[in-house]
Design a protein around this motif. Structure first.
Motif, PDB file in Angstrom:
ATOM      1  N   GLU A  21      -0.866 116.937  71.774  1.00  0.00           N
ATOM      2  CA  GLU A  21       0.169 115.859  71.836  1.00  0.00           C
ATOM      3  C   GLU A  21      -0.017 114.647  70.467  1.00  0.00           C
ATOM      4  OE1 GLU A  21       2.881 115.580  73.610  1.00  0.00           O
ATOM      5  OE2 GLU A  21       2.289 117.432  74.358  1.00  0.00           O
ATOM      6  N   MET A  22      -1.194 114.853  69.890  1.00  0.00           N
ATOM      7  CA  MET A  22      -1.368 113.986  68.652  1.00  0.00           C
ATOM      8  C   MET A  22      -0.292 114.297  67.496  1.00  0.00           C
ATOM      9  SD  MET A  22      -4.487 114.073  65.625  1.00  0.00           S
ATOM     10  CE  MET A  22      -5.701 113.216  66.719  1.00  0.00           C
ATOM     11  N   PRO A  23       0.187 113.145  67.206  1.00  0.00           N
ATOM     12  CA  PRO A  23       1.202 113.190  66.172  1.00  0.00           C
ATOM     13  C   PRO A  23       0.697 113.882  64.716  1.00  0.00           C
ATOM     14  CG  PRO A  23       1.264 110.922  66.971  1.00  0.00           C
ATOM     15  CD  PRO A  23       0.058 111.672  67.695  1.00  0.00           C
ATOM     16  N   LEU A  24       1.620 114.850  64.208  1.00  0.00           N
ATOM     17  CA  LEU A  24       1.156 115.456  63.110  1.00  0.00           C
ATOM     18  C   LEU A  24       0.409 114.333  61.785  1.00  0.00           C
ATOM     19  CD1 LEU A  24       0.993 117.785  61.318  1.00  0.00           C
ATOM     20  CD2 LEU A  24       3.311 117.728  60.895  1.00  0.00           C
ATOM     21  N   GLY A  36      -1.111 111.421  51.582  1.00  0.00           N
ATOM     22  CA  GLY A  36       0.396 110.845  51.168  1.00  0.00           C
ATOM     23  C   GLY A  36       1.450 110.346  52.262  1.00  0.00           C
ATOM     24  N   PRO A  37       1.477 111.016  53.191  1.00  0.00           N
ATOM     25  CA  PRO A  37       2.285 110.537  54.444  1.00  0.00           C
ATOM     26  C   PRO A  37       1.567 109.252  55.058  1.00  0.00           C
ATOM     27  CG  PRO A  37       1.517 113.015  54.746  1.00  0.00           C
ATOM     28  CD  PRO A  37       0.464 112.396  53.647  1.00  0.00           C
ATOM     29  N   LYS A  38       2.504 108.266  55.078  1.00  0.00           N
ATOM     30  CA  LYS A  38       2.119 106.778  55.438  1.00  0.00           C
ATOM     31  C   LYS A  38       2.618 106.605  56.814  1.00  0.00           C
ATOM     32  CE  LYS A  38       0.516 105.742  51.548  1.00  0.00           C
ATOM     33  NZ  LYS A  38      -0.154 107.021  50.851  1.00  0.00           N
ATOM     34  N   PHE A  39       1.854 105.747  57.495  1.00  0.00           N
ATOM     35  CA  PHE A  39       2.269 105.174  58.851  1.00  0.00           C
ATOM     36  C   PHE A  39       3.180 104.088  58.380  1.00  0.00           C
ATOM     37  CE2 PHE A  39       2.126 102.143  62.314  1.00  0.00           C
ATOM     38  CZ  PHE A  39       2.639 102.790  63.265  1.00  0.00           C
ATOM     39  N   GLY A  40       4.326 104.099  59.010  1.00  0.00           N
ATOM     40  CA  GLY A  40       5.198 102.930  58.856  1.00  0.00           C
ATOM     41  C   GLY A  40       5.749 102.427  60.265  1.00  0.00           C
ATOM     42  N   CYS A  41       6.305 102.723  60.951  1.00  0.00           N
ATOM     43  CA  CYS A  41       6.873 102.434  62.408  1.00  0.00           C
ATOM     44  C   CYS A  41       6.225 103.068  63.587  1.00  0.00           C
ATOM     45  CB  CYS A  41       8.274 102.436  62.271  1.00  0.00           C
ATOM     46  SG  CYS A  41       9.091 104.114  62.249  1.00  0.00           S
ATOM     47  N   GLY A  42       6.027 104.276  63.378  1.00  0.00           N
ATOM     48  CA  GLY A  42       5.794 105.284  64.802  1.00  0.00           C
ATOM     49  C   GLY A  42       6.580 105.542  65.543  1.00  0.00           C
ATOM     50  N   ILE A  43       7.805 105.409  65.413  1.00  0.00           N
ATOM     51  CA  ILE A  43       9.211 105.685  66.044  1.00  0.00           C
ATOM     52  C   ILE A  43      10.179 106.466  65.334  1.00  0.00           C
ATOM     53  CG2 ILE A  43       8.729 103.847  67.646  1.00  0.00           C
ATOM     54  CD1 ILE A  43      11.303 102.268  66.157  1.00  0.00           C
ATOM     55  N   ALA A  44       9.651 107.035  64.093  1.00  0.00           N
ATOM     56  CA  ALA A  44      10.637 108.027  63.175  1.00  0.00           C
ATOM     57  C   ALA A  44      11.678 107.439  62.680  1.00  0.00           C
ATOM     58  CB  ALA A  44      11.130 109.297  63.903  1.00  0.00           C
ATOM     59  N   SER A  60       6.637 112.935  60.670  1.00  0.00           N
ATOM     60  CA  SER A  60       5.441 113.395  61.192  1.00  0.00           C
ATOM     61  C   SER A  60       4.569 112.311  62.444  1.00  0.00           C
ATOM     62  CB  SER A  60       4.354 113.650  60.157  1.00  0.00           C
ATOM     63  OG  SER A  60       4.002 112.557  59.414  1.00  0.00           O
ATOM     64  N   CYS A  61       5.250 111.105  62.413  1.00  0.00           N
ATOM     65  CA  CYS A  61       4.766 110.277  63.183  1.00  0.00           C
ATOM     66  C   CYS A  61       5.133 110.395  64.745  1.00  0.00           C
ATOM     67  CB  CYS A  61       5.107 108.772  62.948  1.00  0.00           C
ATOM     68  SG  CYS A  61       6.885 108.443  63.027  1.00  0.00           S
ATOM     69  N   VAL A  62       6.201 111.111  64.873  1.00  0.00           N
ATOM     70  CA  VAL A  62       6.497 111.695  66.248  1.00  0.00           C
ATOM     71  C   VAL A  62       6.467 113.161  66.392  1.00  0.00           C
ATOM     72  CG1 VAL A  62       8.108 109.562  66.604  1.00  0.00           C
ATOM     73  CG2 VAL A  62       9.016 111.703  65.473  1.00  0.00           C
ATOM     74  N   GLN A  63       6.291 113.950  65.504  1.00  0.00           N
ATOM     75  CA  GLN A  63       5.951 115.337  65.555  1.00  0.00           C
ATOM     76  C   GLN A  63       4.672 115.875  66.269  1.00  0.00           C
ATOM     77  OE1 GLN A  63       8.108 118.191  64.993  1.00  0.00           O
ATOM     78  NE2 GLN A  63       6.668 119.030  66.135  1.00  0.00           N
ATOM     79  N   PRO A  64       4.622 116.251  67.582  1.00  0.00           N
ATOM     80  CA  PRO A  64       3.618 116.547  68.221  1.00  0.00           C
ATOM     81  C   PRO A  64       2.711 117.871  67.332  1.00  0.00           C
ATOM     82  CG  PRO A  64       4.975 116.499  69.889  1.00  0.00           C
ATOM     83  CD  PRO A  64       5.539 116.360  68.528  1.00  0.00           C
TER      84      PRO A  64
END
Length: 154
Positions: A21-24, A36-44, A60-64
């Motif tokens: 279940e960890m986000p990609l 390279g991929p950054k965390f921005g909002c966590g809700i896509a 990728s923040c919501v893709q298990p």
């Protein structure tokens, strides 16, 4: 102990051990050290975390990670050798980045768009480029996408 899973990232097979279940995004950043991929909002909503899976732009923040079966491409994987991808070259030419935080996600969304629609209209660009840019460089992003389309032979 979590199950082991093979991920194909930027053309290489990587084995990880993670909660399915960890986000990609976190598997890429924290386990595989791909920043390279950054965390921005966590809700896509913002798109800073955009990568491609089998050529499709994915937040990728919501893709298990346990649901990922296709080939993942991050901004680190779009260049050919030492040469920047045409989208990256257009980004530089048009001085798109200001703060730069959203740019890897913006570029990945643009690459996915051009793979699907090689000669996009303004409407195609508006429909596909839903990533947020706090600096408001949207006109430069549009110009860079059109330039990249021409460079790629559209």
């Amino acid at each position: 102990m979590y199950p082991k899973q093979n991920l194909t990232v930027n053309g290489q097979t990587k084995e990880i051990e993670a909660d399915p279940e960890m986000p990609l995004l976190w598997a890429l950043r924290d386990i595989l050290d791909i920043k390279g991929p950054k965390f921005g909002c966590g809700i896509a909503a913002c798109g800073a975390c955009t990568v491609m899976i089998d050529g499709e732009a994915v937040r990728s923040c919501v893709q298990p990670v346990g649901d990922v079966t296709g080939a993942i491409t991050t901004i680190e994987g779009i260049s050919q050798g030492d040469e920047l991808h045409a989208v990256q070259q257009a980004w530089v030419k048009h001085s798109v980045p200001q703060c730069g935080y959203c740019q890897s996600g913006q570029i990945m969304a643009a690459v996915a768009l051009l793979e699907e629609i090689p000669d996009p209209t303004d409407e195609d660009i508006s429909d596909a480029m839903t990533n947020l840019c706090r600096c408001g460089t949207y006109p430069k992003i549009r110009a860079a996408i059109k330039d990249a389309a021409q460079a790629l032979g559209a």
